[in-house]
Design a protein around this motif. Structure first.
Motif, short mmCIF file in Angstrom:
data_model
loop_
_atom_site.label_atom_id
_atom_site.label_comp_id
_atom_site.label_asym_id
_atom_site.label_seq_id
_atom_site.Cartn_x
_atom_site.Cartn_y
_atom_site.Cartn_z
N GLY A 1 3.39 58.10 -23.05
CA GLY A 1 3.50 59.27 -22.19
C GLY A 1 2.58 59.19 -20.98
N ARG A 2 1.46 58.52 -21.15
CA ARG A 2 0.48 58.41 -20.08
C ARG A 2 1.03 57.63 -18.88
NH1 ARG A 2 -5.37 55.80 -21.45
NH2 ARG A 2 -6.00 55.57 -19.29
N TYR A 3 1.99 56.75 -19.14
CA TYR A 3 2.49 55.88 -18.07
C TYR A 3 3.91 56.21 -17.63
CZ TYR A 3 -1.55 53.39 -19.79
OH TYR A 3 -2.82 53.08 -20.18
N LEU A 4 4.45 57.31 -18.17
CA LEU A 4 5.86 57.64 -17.91
C LEU A 4 6.20 57.66 -16.42
CD1 LEU A 4 8.57 58.52 -19.13
CD2 LEU A 4 7.80 60.88 -18.92
N ASP A 5 5.39 58.36 -15.63
CA ASP A 5 5.65 58.49 -14.19
C ASP A 5 5.87 57.14 -13.53
OD1 ASP A 5 5.49 61.17 -14.05
OD2 ASP A 5 3.42 61.24 -13.33
N GLU A 6 5.03 56.19 -13.89
CA GLU A 6 5.10 54.87 -13.23
C GLU A 6 6.43 54.18 -13.49
OE1 GLU A 6 1.52 52.44 -13.51
OE2 GLU A 6 0.55 54.18 -14.42
N TYR A 7 6.94 54.33 -14.72
CA TYR A 7 8.21 53.66 -15.04
C TYR A 7 9.39 54.39 -14.38
CZ TYR A 7 5.48 50.62 -17.79
OH TYR A 7 4.55 49.68 -18.13
N ILE A 8 9.27 55.69 -14.25
CA ILE A 8 10.33 56.44 -13.56
C ILE A 8 10.32 56.06 -12.09
CG2 ILE A 8 11.13 58.74 -12.88
CD1 ILE A 8 10.13 59.75 -15.63
N ARG A 9 9.14 56.03 -11.50
CA ARG A 9 9.01 55.67 -10.08
C ARG A 9 9.49 54.24 -9.81
NH1 ARG A 9 3.48 56.03 -9.06
NH2 ARG A 9 3.17 57.95 -10.23
N ALA A 10 9.30 53.37 -10.78
CA ALA A 10 9.71 51.96 -10.61
C ALA A 10 11.23 51.81 -10.69
CB ALA A 10 9.04 51.10 -11.67
N GLY A 11 11.95 52.87 -11.12
CA GLY A 11 13.41 52.83 -11.08
C GLY A 11 14.09 52.60 -12.43
N CYS A 12 13.40 52.91 -13.53
CA CYS A 12 14.03 52.76 -14.86
C CYS A 12 14.93 53.97 -15.11
CB CYS A 12 12.97 52.66 -15.94
SG CYS A 12 11.90 51.25 -15.70
N GLU A 13 16.17 53.68 -15.49
CA GLU A 13 17.13 54.77 -15.72
C GLU A 13 17.21 55.17 -17.19
OE1 GLU A 13 19.52 52.30 -13.38
OE2 GLU A 13 20.24 53.96 -12.14
N ALA A 14 16.63 54.34 -18.05
CA ALA A 14 16.49 54.67 -19.47
C ALA A 14 15.07 54.23 -19.86
CB ALA A 14 17.53 53.94 -20.30
N ILE A 15 14.42 55.06 -20.66
CA ILE A 15 13.06 54.72 -21.11
C ILE A 15 13.00 54.93 -22.62
CG2 ILE A 15 10.60 55.32 -20.98
CD1 ILE A 15 11.01 55.88 -18.02
N THR A 16 12.65 53.87 -23.32
CA THR A 16 12.60 53.88 -24.78
C THR A 16 11.16 53.60 -25.21
OG1 THR A 16 14.88 53.07 -24.90
CG2 THR A 16 13.51 52.70 -26.84
N PHE A 17 10.62 54.48 -26.05
CA PHE A 17 9.27 54.26 -26.57
C PHE A 17 9.33 54.23 -28.09
CE2 PHE A 17 9.81 58.84 -26.37
CZ PHE A 17 9.16 59.31 -27.50
N HIS A 18 8.24 53.80 -28.71
CA HIS A 18 8.23 53.64 -30.17
C HIS A 18 7.72 54.88 -30.89
CE1 HIS A 18 9.27 49.49 -31.43
NE2 HIS A 18 9.27 49.34 -30.12
N LEU A 19 8.44 55.21 -31.97
CA LEU A 19 8.01 56.31 -32.84
C LEU A 19 6.59 56.04 -33.36
CD1 LEU A 19 8.66 58.85 -34.54
CD2 LEU A 19 9.78 57.36 -36.20
N GLU A 20 6.30 54.76 -33.63
CA GLU A 20 5.00 54.40 -34.22
C GLU A 20 3.85 54.53 -33.21
OE1 GLU A 20 7.60 52.31 -33.91
OE2 GLU A 20 8.43 52.10 -35.93
N ALA A 21 4.20 54.71 -31.92
CA ALA A 21 3.15 54.72 -30.88
C ALA A 21 2.67 56.13 -30.53
CB ALA A 21 3.68 54.05 -29.61
N VAL A 22 3.31 57.13 -31.13
CA VAL A 22 2.95 58.51 -30.76
C VAL A 22 2.74 59.36 -32.02
CG1 VAL A 22 4.16 58.53 -28.53
CG2 VAL A 22 5.42 59.10 -30.61
N PRO A 23 1.92 60.39 -31.94
CA PRO A 23 1.75 61.25 -33.10
C PRO A 23 2.99 62.11 -33.34
CG PRO A 23 0.30 61.96 -31.29
CD PRO A 23 0.99 60.72 -30.83
N GLU A 24 3.74 62.41 -32.26
CA GLU A 24 4.88 63.34 -32.34
C GLU A 24 5.81 63.01 -31.16
OE1 GLU A 24 7.55 65.98 -32.32
OE2 GLU A 24 6.17 66.24 -33.99
N PRO A 25 7.05 62.55 -31.43
CA PRO A 25 7.88 62.06 -30.32
C PRO A 25 8.61 63.14 -29.50
CG PRO A 25 9.03 61.76 -32.39
CD PRO A 25 7.68 62.33 -32.73
N VAL A 26 8.78 64.34 -30.07
CA VAL A 26 9.66 65.32 -29.40
C VAL A 26 9.19 65.69 -27.99
CG1 VAL A 26 10.64 67.65 -29.56
CG2 VAL A 26 10.65 66.14 -31.56
#
Ligand code: DX5
Ligand code: ZN
Length: 235
Positions: free
Chosen positions: A86-111
């Motif tokens: 979540g900390r880096y979301l803006d950068e990937y959106i700005r870079a032009g990613c049209e889908a962003i997939t992150f890992h369930l194991e990387a966050v305390p709560e994905p919703v």
């Protein structure tokens, strides 16, 4: 950049899709690699982002993706194998990613992050590792546009496919219906892709089975033909 709705209709209409994993490309020759993938008509590019923390390997991040963006019109799906996505979301959106997939194991709560990605007009994906049971992800599927089932332990290309994970694909399809885009990632090849397709996979991430081949167009076309087994049978 496509809107989330346009991207979802694009992905759903193109199923089954072969998504070359750029982890296995020649990074010294990105421009040429992207031209070859354009000629191969790969409908989606899978960008593996690794931080050396969530996984024991480092790859590339938003600065490289931003430079790749003008070189092709094929949409980018960023597979974030990073801690604190979540900390880096803006950068990937700005870079032009049209889908962003992150890992369930990387966050305390994905919703919250899934909702944030959707609210930013981007396709929201959730990935699970081979050791994570389907039951850990099931309750989040209605918050996801895309569900990525890892069929190797994340971190490296060229690993052996783990067939046990296929039951998670069929469980996800049964639980979430046809709108959910289900992706499989790791060890997808001419010998494993048919079983993935039969289990209900839509997006087949392919690293070695494209980039280790002399002709990317033939490699993508061959995988696509085998992955279309459900279509040709009219299922
Ligand atoms: C592994 C990555 C995969 C990988 C696929 O952590 O998420 O996308 O590059 O490569 P192959 O197809 O060679 O397993
Ligand atoms: Zn990946």
């Amino acid at each position: 950049m496509r809107t989330r709705e346009a991207m979802l209709s694009y992905l759903r209409s193109k199923r089954p899709l072969i998504a070359p994993s750029m982890l296995k490309c020649d990074f010294g020759n990105l421009h040429r690699e992207l031209e070859l993938l354009d000629s191969a008509a790969a409908p989606l590019l899978h960008l593996d982002v690794m931080d050396g923390h969530f996984v024991p390997n480092l790859s590339y991040g938003p600065m490289v993706i931003e430079r790749m963006r003008p070189l092709t019109s094929t949409p980018f799906d960023a597979h974030l194998m990073i801690s604190e996505p979540g900390r880096y979301l803006d950068e990937y959106i700005r870079a032009g990613c049209e889908a962003i997939t992150f890992h369930l194991e990387a966050v305390p709560e994905p919703v919250p992050l899934l909702r944030e990605i959707r609210s930013r007009g981007v396709v929201a994906g959730l990935a699970i590792n081979p050791d994570t049971p389907f039951s850990a992800a099931e309750r989040f599927l209605q918050e996801c546009d895309l569900f990525l089932v890892m069929s190797v332990h994340p971190g490296f290309g060229g690993q052996k496919f783990i067939p046990d994970v296929l039951s998670k694909v069929s469980q996800a399809r049964a639980a979430a219906g046809n709108d959910l885009i289900i992706s499989i990632d790791g060890g997808v090849s001419k010998s494993t892709i048919e079983a993935c397709a039969r289990a209900g996979t839509d997006v087949f991430v392919a690293g070695s089975s494209v980039f280790d081949e002399p002709n990317y167009s033939a490699a993508v076309a061959d995988l696509q033909t085998i992955a279309s087994v459900n279509k040709t049978r009219g299922c």
